[in-house]
Motif scaffolding. Structure first.
Motif, PDB file in Angstrom:
ATOM      1  N   GLU A  54      48.978  50.443  24.492  1.00  0.00           N
ATOM      2  CA  GLU A  54      48.129  50.260  25.678  1.00  0.00           C
ATOM      3  C   GLU A  54      48.896  50.566  26.971  1.00  0.00           C
ATOM      4  OE1 GLU A  54      44.648  48.985  25.942  1.00  0.00           O
ATOM      5  OE2 GLU A  54      44.785  49.920  23.962  1.00  0.00           O
ATOM      6  N   ARG A  55      50.189  50.348  26.967  1.00  0.00           N
ATOM      7  CA  ARG A  55      50.995  50.600  28.163  1.00  0.00           C
ATOM      8  C   ARG A  55      51.570  52.012  28.193  1.00  0.00           C
ATOM      9  NH1 ARG A  55      51.830  47.082  31.804  1.00  0.00           N
ATOM     10  NH2 ARG A  55      50.942  45.024  31.507  1.00  0.00           N
ATOM     11  N   GLY A  56      51.230  52.819  27.208  1.00  0.00           N
ATOM     12  CA  GLY A  56      51.654  54.207  27.206  1.00  0.00           C
ATOM     13  C   GLY A  56      53.086  54.418  26.755  1.00  0.00           C
ATOM     14  N   ILE A  57      53.723  53.364  26.248  1.00  0.00           N
ATOM     15  CA  ILE A  57      55.099  53.498  25.781  1.00  0.00           C
ATOM     16  C   ILE A  57      55.122  54.210  24.432  1.00  0.00           C
ATOM     17  CG2 ILE A  57      57.152  52.178  25.082  1.00  0.00           C
ATOM     18  CD1 ILE A  57      56.117  50.046  27.193  1.00  0.00           C
ATOM     19  N   ILE A  58      54.108  53.960  23.621  1.00  0.00           N
ATOM     20  CA  ILE A  58      53.842  54.735  22.410  1.00  0.00           C
ATOM     21  C   ILE A  58      52.569  55.533  22.671  1.00  0.00           C
ATOM     22  CG2 ILE A  58      53.251  54.624  19.947  1.00  0.00           C
ATOM     23  CD1 ILE A  58      56.115  53.797  20.481  1.00  0.00           C
ATOM     24  N   PRO A  59      52.570  56.857  22.480  1.00  0.00           N
ATOM     25  CA  PRO A  59      51.381  57.672  22.784  1.00  0.00           C
ATOM     26  C   PRO A  59      50.180  57.292  21.911  1.00  0.00           C
ATOM     27  CG  PRO A  59      53.336  59.048  22.499  1.00  0.00           C
ATOM     28  CD  PRO A  59      53.715  57.682  22.044  1.00  0.00           C
ATOM     29  N   ARG A  60      48.997  57.421  22.478  1.00  0.00           N
ATOM     30  CA  ARG A  60      47.765  57.191  21.709  1.00  0.00           C
ATOM     31  C   ARG A  60      47.456  58.410  20.855  1.00  0.00           C
ATOM     32  NH1 ARG A  60      43.436  53.735  25.208  1.00  0.00           N
ATOM     33  NH2 ARG A  60      44.918  52.538  26.465  1.00  0.00           N
ATOM     34  N   THR A  61      46.961  58.153  19.667  1.00  0.00           N
ATOM     35  CA  THR A  61      46.468  59.239  18.825  1.00  0.00           C
ATOM     36  C   THR A  61      44.962  59.371  19.049  1.00  0.00           C
ATOM     37  OG1 THR A  61      45.927  57.816  16.947  1.00  0.00           O
ATOM     38  CG2 THR A  61      48.198  58.647  17.074  1.00  0.00           C
ATOM     39  N   LYS A  62      44.388  60.453  18.545  1.00  0.00           N
ATOM     40  CA  LYS A  62      42.933  60.642  18.714  1.00  0.00           C
ATOM     41  C   LYS A  62      42.134  59.686  17.830  1.00  0.00           C
ATOM     42  CE  LYS A  62      42.596  64.531  15.446  1.00  0.00           C
ATOM     43  NZ  LYS A  62      42.175  65.948  15.308  1.00  0.00           N
ATOM     44  N   TRP A  63      42.823  59.035  16.875  1.00  0.00           N
ATOM     45  CA  TRP A  63      42.145  58.083  15.990  1.00  0.00           C
ATOM     46  C   TRP A  63      42.334  56.638  16.434  1.00  0.00           C
ATOM     47  CZ3 TRP A  63      45.534  61.870  14.106  1.00  0.00           C
ATOM     48  CH2 TRP A  63      44.916  62.973  13.520  1.00  0.00           C
ATOM     49  N   TYR A  64      43.031  56.458  17.536  1.00  0.00           N
ATOM     50  CA  TYR A  64      43.349  55.105  18.001  1.00  0.00           C
ATOM     51  C   TYR A  64      42.078  54.359  18.390  1.00  0.00           C
ATOM     52  CZ  TYR A  64      45.363  51.413  20.963  1.00  0.00           C
ATOM     53  OH  TYR A  64      45.709  50.209  21.526  1.00  0.00           O
ATOM     54  N   THR A  65      41.909  53.134  17.857  1.00  0.00           N
ATOM     55  CA  THR A  65      40.699  52.345  18.119  1.00  0.00           C
ATOM     56  C   THR A  65      40.937  51.198  19.091  1.00  0.00           C
ATOM     57  OG1 THR A  65      41.141  50.939  16.196  1.00  0.00           O
ATOM     58  CG2 THR A  65      39.748  52.884  15.848  1.00  0.00           C
ATOM     59  N   GLY A  66      42.204  50.845  19.313  1.00  0.00           N
ATOM     60  CA  GLY A  66      42.515  49.764  20.235  1.00  0.00           C
ATOM     61  C   GLY A  66      42.469  48.396  19.571  1.00  0.00           C
ATOM     62  N   PRO A  67      42.990  47.386  20.266  1.00  0.00           N
ATOM     63  CA  PRO A  67      43.022  46.030  19.689  1.00  0.00           C
ATOM     64  C   PRO A  67      41.626  45.447  19.546  1.00  0.00           C
ATOM     65  CG  PRO A  67      43.718  45.996  21.980  1.00  0.00           C
ATOM     66  CD  PRO A  67      43.573  47.439  21.607  1.00  0.00           C
ATOM     67  N   LYS A  68      41.441  44.666  18.484  1.00  0.00           N
ATOM     68  CA  LYS A  68      40.137  44.032  18.255  1.00  0.00           C
ATOM     69  C   LYS A  68      39.909  42.893  19.229  1.00  0.00           C
ATOM     70  CE  LYS A  68      40.409  45.156  13.321  1.00  0.00           C
ATOM     71  NZ  LYS A  68      41.747  45.788  13.428  1.00  0.00           N
ATOM     72  N   GLU A  69      40.972  42.251  19.646  1.00  0.00           N
ATOM     73  CA  GLU A  69      40.882  41.174  20.630  1.00  0.00           C
ATOM     74  C   GLU A  69      42.174  41.099  21.408  1.00  0.00           C
ATOM     75  OE1 GLU A  69      42.459  37.525  17.794  1.00  0.00           O
ATOM     76  OE2 GLU A  69      40.327  37.654  18.272  1.00  0.00           O
ATOM     77  N   ARG A  70      42.111  40.518  22.576  1.00  0.00           N
ATOM     78  CA  ARG A  70      43.304  40.335  23.403  1.00  0.00           C
ATOM     79  C   ARG A  70      43.519  38.841  23.582  1.00  0.00           C
ATOM     80  NH1 ARG A  70      44.980  44.777  26.693  1.00  0.00           N
ATOM     81  NH2 ARG A  70      43.668  46.615  26.402  1.00  0.00           N
ATOM     82  N   ASP A  71      44.579  38.337  22.973  1.00  0.00           N
ATOM     83  CA  ASP A  71      44.898  36.928  23.074  1.00  0.00           C
ATOM     84  C   ASP A  71      45.923  36.731  24.180  1.00  0.00           C
ATOM     85  OD1 ASP A  71      45.602  34.305  22.726  1.00  0.00           O
ATOM     86  OD2 ASP A  71      46.688  34.605  20.856  1.00  0.00           O
TER      87      ASP A  71
END
Length: 364
Positions: free
Chosen positions: A345-362
């Motif tokens: 999310e912070r761009g330190i690891i690049p996003r892939t085109k299949w990235y769905t993101g976290p299901k929740e943010r605790d």
């Protein structure tokens, strides 16, 4: 702490821009405290700006002041009117220092500088120092099935104790000795928080040293996984432990081991693999033999730190954390997964085109 109080306590957090300290600062602001944080350079926007944006809707904006663990100047000003101190700042290297003094001086002398300023301030009620399990058992040898607890101390004279463990042990011991030797009229309470290896989401783009192995797993720069075992904790749990250390009366005078459980690097890599393989991330999880880690240590100084830990299991007793601080730790699985999502999310690891993101943010 009731938020309706007109004058909530002022809390000083040292090293406020750090990985753990930023969580401590935000939690205190969310709970309605006045917070003052120390940074080494107020002109460093990379460190200062994220701190000011941590909790924009807080009742009191964070105050930032300059103070350095190697300089006496600035600490009396930093401590003025503070009731609680959270001494979080301390160096944590990702490779062996060129000389031990590089770690010992800021850890030990810095702690004494802060405590001496607390004694002079006259307003301080309780100090919480961020120590480490490295001060409980920092030797790279273990007794079979031994569980280490708050009464244990690292043997600084052991040939199996590295500079970091020595620095944390000496810094914490000098803090307890300082309190013991203070005149009664100047004395304040002390609490020590001894976390394991800290993982969890980042609130700034400062990647904590302890997060680097997970970063390497996610970006495929760790093609084989050494047989290294760490006692893990979640940065959010450690921040909460600091808060409870000033709100729970029974915490005074105690050491609290904060953590969940011990995990192998290979177990961590499998957790990441199962969560992210369908999102386009390949995490290597094959075993790396000792001889290869040894060879790697000649070209990668970070391997020197893990070499003596290979095949050792480190276990610690966190019962005081549960019984007195009433803190139930997050599972290591959640901690590891949230860490990886934070890196993406912070761009330190690049996003892939299949990235769905976290299901929740605790709370990150």
């Amino acid at each position: 702490m009731p938020k309706e109080l007109d004058k909530p306590p002022l809390v000083l957090v040292t090293g406020a821009s750090g990985y753990l300290a930023s969580h401590v600062v935000r939690l205190l602001l969310q709970e309605g405290y006045q917070v003052r944080g120390t940074v080494r350079d107020l002109s460093n926007e990379h460190k200062v700006k994220p701190l000011k944006e941590l909790c924009p809707n807080s009742r009191f904006p964070v105050q930032l002041v300059e103070a350095d663990l190697l300089k006496k100047e600035g600490w009396d000003n930093a401590l003025k009117n503070c009731e609680y101190i959270m001494h979080v700042a301390s160096p944590f290297p990702n490779k062996p220092p060129s000389q031990e003094e590089d770690l010992l001086k800021p850890a030990v002398d810095g702690t004494l500088l802060v405590l001496a300023a607390c004694a002079r301030a006259g307003s301080v009620r309780r100090v919480v120092i961020t120590s480490s399990i490295a001060a409980v058992h920092g030797e790279t040898v273990v007794a079979n099935d031994r569980v280490y607890g708050p009464k244990d101390w690292t043997n600084i004279n052991s040939p199996f104790t590295d500079a970091y463990a020595k620095s944390k042990t000496l810094a914490e011991k000098c803090a307890w000795d300082f309190i013991k030797n203070l005149p009664e009229e100047q004395r304040f309470e002390l609490v020590s928080i001894n976390p394991g290896v800290i993982l969890g989401p980042m609130l700034t783009n400062v990647v904590g040293t302890s997060v680097f192995p997970l970063k390497r797993m996610m970006n495929k720069t760790m093609p084989l996984v050494p047989a290294v075992n760490f006692y893990l904790c979640d940065v959010r749990d450690v921040a909460l432990a600091h808060l409870k250390a000033i709100t729970v009366p029974e915490a005074a005078g105690k050491r609290f081991i904060v953590g969940s459980e011990s995990l192998w690097f290979q177990e961590m890599s499998l957790i990441l693999f199962e969560e992210f393989v369908n999102q386009g991330y390949w995490v290597f999880h094959r075993h790396c033999p000792y001889w290869l880690v040894w060879l790697t240590s000649f070209v990668d100084s970070s391997a020197v730190l893990i070499l003596p830990r290979i095949e050792n299991v480190y276990q610690f007793d966190n019962n005081l954390m549960i019984k007195i601080l009433k803190l139930t730790p997050r599972t290591p699985q959640k901690t590891i997964i949230d860490t990886a999502y934070s890196l993406i999310e912070r761009g330190i690891i690049p996003r892939t085109k299949w990235y769905t993101g976290p299901k929740e943010r605790d709370n990150w």
